[in-house]
Design a protein around this motif. Sequence first.
Motif, mmCIF file in Angstrom:
data_model
loop_
_atom_site.group_PDB
_atom_site.id
_atom_site.type_symbol
_atom_site.label_atom_id
_atom_site.label_comp_id
_atom_site.label_asym_id
_atom_site.label_seq_id
_atom_site.Cartn_x
_atom_site.Cartn_y
_atom_site.Cartn_z
ATOM 1 N N GLY A 9 38.444 -34.583 -13.119
ATOM 2 C CA GLY A 9 37.112 -34.730 -12.570
ATOM 3 C C GLY A 9 36.026 -34.585 -13.614
ATOM 4 O O GLY A 9 36.248 -34.127 -14.725
ATOM 5 N N SER A 10 34.815 -34.995 -13.242
ATOM 6 C CA SER A 10 33.653 -34.920 -14.119
ATOM 7 C C SER A 10 32.652 -33.933 -13.564
ATOM 8 O O SER A 10 32.371 -33.929 -12.366
ATOM 9 N N LEU A 11 32.100 -33.107 -14.445
ATOM 10 C CA LEU A 11 31.061 -32.174 -14.026
ATOM 11 C C LEU A 11 29.713 -32.869 -14.037
ATOM 12 O O LEU A 11 29.419 -33.662 -14.935
ATOM 13 N N LYS A 12 28.906 -32.561 -13.047
ATOM 14 C CA LYS A 12 27.552 -33.095 -12.942
ATOM 15 C C LYS A 12 26.583 -31.936 -12.747
ATOM 16 O O LYS A 12 26.913 -30.934 -12.111
ATOM 17 N N VAL A 13 25.377 -32.087 -13.266
ATOM 18 C CA VAL A 13 24.341 -31.073 -13.080
ATOM 19 C C VAL A 13 23.841 -31.178 -11.645
ATOM 20 O O VAL A 13 23.363 -32.222 -11.218
ATOM 21 N N ARG A 14 23.989 -30.107 -10.875
ATOM 22 C CA ARG A 14 23.562 -30.103 -9.470
ATOM 23 C C ARG A 14 22.217 -29.414 -9.281
ATOM 24 O O ARG A 14 21.473 -29.754 -8.375
ATOM 25 N N GLU A 15 21.936 -28.438 -10.123
ATOM 26 C CA GLU A 15 20.689 -27.685 -10.004
ATOM 27 C C GLU A 15 20.210 -27.360 -11.406
ATOM 28 O O GLU A 15 21.004 -26.971 -12.265
ATOM 29 N N LYS A 16 18.925 -27.524 -11.632
ATOM 30 C CA LYS A 16 18.396 -27.302 -12.972
ATOM 31 C C LYS A 16 17.026 -26.656 -12.872
ATOM 32 O O LYS A 16 16.162 -27.120 -12.137
ATOM 33 N N SER A 17 16.863 -25.547 -13.579
ATOM 34 C CA SER A 17 15.564 -24.894 -13.707
ATOM 35 C C SER A 17 15.481 -24.367 -15.129
ATOM 36 O O SER A 17 16.471 -24.413 -15.862
#
Length: 171
Positions: A9-17
């Motif tokens: 699987g590939s990791l994706k940015v779900r939340e960013k601050s």
Amino acid sequence: MLDVIDWIGSLKVREKSPSRVALSLSKTTRALGWAAVACGVVVAAQAWPISPYLAILPGLCVLAGAVIASLDRVLVFDRDAGVLRLEQRVIGLTSRQVVPLFHLRAVVVAARGGAGFSALGLGPRFVAYVERRVGAPIYLDEARRCAVLLRMAETIAEAADLRLEYDAAAN
């Protein structure tokens, strides 16, 4: 135990601050798992009347697809709390780790591969991981092109206040 399936699987940015980044597996990972289950069931159902032994391989495909479909991985880099929370689930088994950020050295994007990959015309593959001061690195993702990995690594390095290392030379 769950470290064996880190590469699926590939990791994706779900939340960013500014002080927090949450990564999780893409939805296509789960969809591909369910597609493998469906294909395996169809082929096993057609092979069973001919010979039950022919249904073994499609049955293994169903099993592998179920594992991939149930896979979930979440990494949360939280500078305010000073920790990296890592949670992995597969078929009901959960593994959780909390790593203090000061135990982490850098976010690395490095070229891997070598003569074998280049000889096939595939070029190097790039791997992103978090290097620890002590212990094995925390694998993030891999790709044929480094742009997506580099953006993800920059986001993590900025939010977690870690050094970013980029090594473009294939080993």
